[in-house]
Scaffold this motif. Structure first.
Motif, PDB file in Angstrom:
ATOM      1  N   UNK A 146      -5.108  -6.998   8.352  1.00 50.36           N
ATOM      2  CA  UNK A 146      -4.960  -6.908   7.007  1.00 50.36           C
ATOM      3  C   UNK A 146      -4.552  -5.651   6.324  1.00 50.36           C
ATOM      4  N   UNK A 147      -2.550  -6.169   5.432  1.00 49.38           N
ATOM      5  CA  UNK A 147      -2.379  -4.306   5.605  1.00 49.38           C
ATOM      6  C   UNK A 147      -2.989  -4.582   3.864  1.00 49.38           C
ATOM      7  N   UNK A 148      -3.418  -2.337   3.724  1.00 52.41           N
ATOM      8  CA  UNK A 148      -4.314  -2.030   2.963  1.00 52.41           C
ATOM      9  C   UNK A 148      -3.127  -1.947   1.415  1.00 52.41           C
ATOM     10  N   UNK A 149      -2.375  -0.920   1.451  1.00 52.25           N
ATOM     11  CA  UNK A 149      -2.003  -0.388   1.680  1.00 52.25           C
ATOM     12  C   UNK A 149      -0.357  -0.165   1.774  1.00 52.25           C
ATOM     13  N   UNK A 150       0.818  -0.763   0.939  1.00 48.31           N
ATOM     14  CA  UNK A 150       2.040  -1.336   1.885  1.00 48.31           C
ATOM     15  C   UNK A 150       2.912  -0.058   1.289  1.00 48.31           C
ATOM     16  N   UNK A 151       4.150   1.048   2.095  1.00 43.43           N
ATOM     17  CA  UNK A 151       4.954   1.948   2.020  1.00 43.43           C
ATOM     18  C   UNK A 151       5.553   2.267   1.140  1.00 43.43           C
ATOM     19  N   UNK A 152       5.746   2.680  -0.091  1.00 36.38           N
ATOM     20  CA  UNK A 152       6.417   2.466  -1.265  1.00 36.38           C
ATOM     21  C   UNK A 152       6.872   3.739  -1.288  1.00 36.38           C
TER      22      UNK A 152
END
Length: 346
Positions: free
Chosen positions: A258-264
């Protein structure tokens, strides 16, 4: 140069597979002698409920939380992830050579046979597995990771394969200064640390480099812990595949879970989703400031309340929770905090 003697003999593929199957039992005997751990109870354990717990659904990410009758959180299971966060005896993680920080935590991180899904708590498998998992004191993912850090003794299988003990990052790079992040070379995977050839499920065959024996870079370290030791499938490429890919950027974007924090492109403002055992990813290479090039494992808050992580790093020359060449915390304005970009739960 890689450290440690060359293994006395290279075990066969059958021996390797047999060794992997028996690692948990061997680690119980050899992995806890040096680890600092404690519990608030005299017998070194915490009460294990025999029944009466309840299940609660929560969102963002979708997960099932197990609560005791007194509302203590006993476990967290995240939809789509194989990692199970369980409550157990409090342990202490420290590394005096590189930091004064100490992490105390009651989190024990284990790997389930398949990803969690809503309603799985009603299955016969869960009713049998869960009480045993809560009571299990064999090394979990956090304890396994520290079996490669400062002061970790060598542990070998009966066939002579060293599978635990102090790891280093990689060979020195000619022409680089000791304060450079490129002073030690990357490209050391788990099989380099082990010093044995490896055949992946798709038939890809790899051989270790002798000068990398005992070495493992940041993503190789995660594969050593989660793949070789905990049993998560791995493959040899950076593309989509079954299990864990090779490099940090591929683990960040293409690993299961699960991707918890995407890359911004910026450090995340909210770290509240993180749980011990989650993988954290960084963009820190001054030559490639926009790409994911480092990864590690979240440990939890240290005694000063700062979220701290564990990873294999060049300037520390191996796995560390310490502060050489940058504080190993995820908040504030330190080097790694500024480089933090993503997080994933396997």
């Amino acid at each position: 140069m890689g450290t440690g003697p060359t293994p006395p003999r290279k075990p066969s593929r059958r021996q390797i597979l047999g060794s992997a199957a028996g690692l948990a039992a061997a680690a119980v005997a050899g992995g806890y002698a040096w680890q600092r751990s404690r519990s608030d109870l005299p017998d070194g354990d915490v009460p294990i409920p025999t029944g009466g717990y309840r299940f609660e659904r929560r969102g963002a990410p979708a997960r099932t939380v197990v609560l005791a009758a007194d509302d203590r959180v006993l476990a967290t299971f995240t939809d789509g992830a194989r990692t199970a966060l369980l409550t157990g005896p409090t342990r202490t993680w420290s590394e005096p050579r590189t930091t004064g920080a100490v992490v105390h935590g009651d989190a024990w991180v284990r790997l389930m046979g398949s990803a969690w899904s809503q309603g799985r708590e009603r299955t016969g498998w869960f009713r049998e597995w869960f009480p045993k998992a809560l009571a299990d004191r064999s090394p979990d993912a956090l304890a396994v990771a520290f079996q490669y850090g400062d002061g970790a003794p060598e542990v070998r299988t009966a066939s002579g394969l060293r599978y635990a003990g102090k790891a280093h990052f990689g060979p020195q790079v000619p022409g680089q200064q000791p304060d450079s992040f490129h002073y030690r070379d990357e490209k050391s995977d788990f099989y380099d640390y082990l010093g044995v050839p490896w055949t992946f499920p798709d038939g890809t065959h790899t051989s270790p480099e002798k000068e990398r024996y005992g070495d493992v870079d940041c993503s190789g370290f995660m594969r050593l812990v989660w793949g070789y030791r905990m049993g998560y499938p791995m493959h040899a490429t950076n593309n989509h595949g079954i299990g864990l890919p090779r490099r940090a950027y591929a683990l960040a974007t293409r690993a299961p879970g699960v991707l918890l924090i995407p890359n911004t492109g910026q450090p995340p403002a909210d770290l509240s989703l993180l749980l011990p055992g989650d993988l954290v990813f960084f963009s820190i290479d001054i030559g490639r400031p926009h790409g994911i090039d480092h990864c590690g494992m979240y440990l939890g808050p240290d005694d000063d309340g700062h979220p701290r992580f564990y990873s294999s790093r060049s300037q520390a020359n191996g796995p560390t929770m310490g502060d050489l060449a940058g504080r190993a915390t995820l908040d504030g304005h330190g080097f790694y905090a500024r480089g933090l970009r993503m997080a994933r739960r396997l």
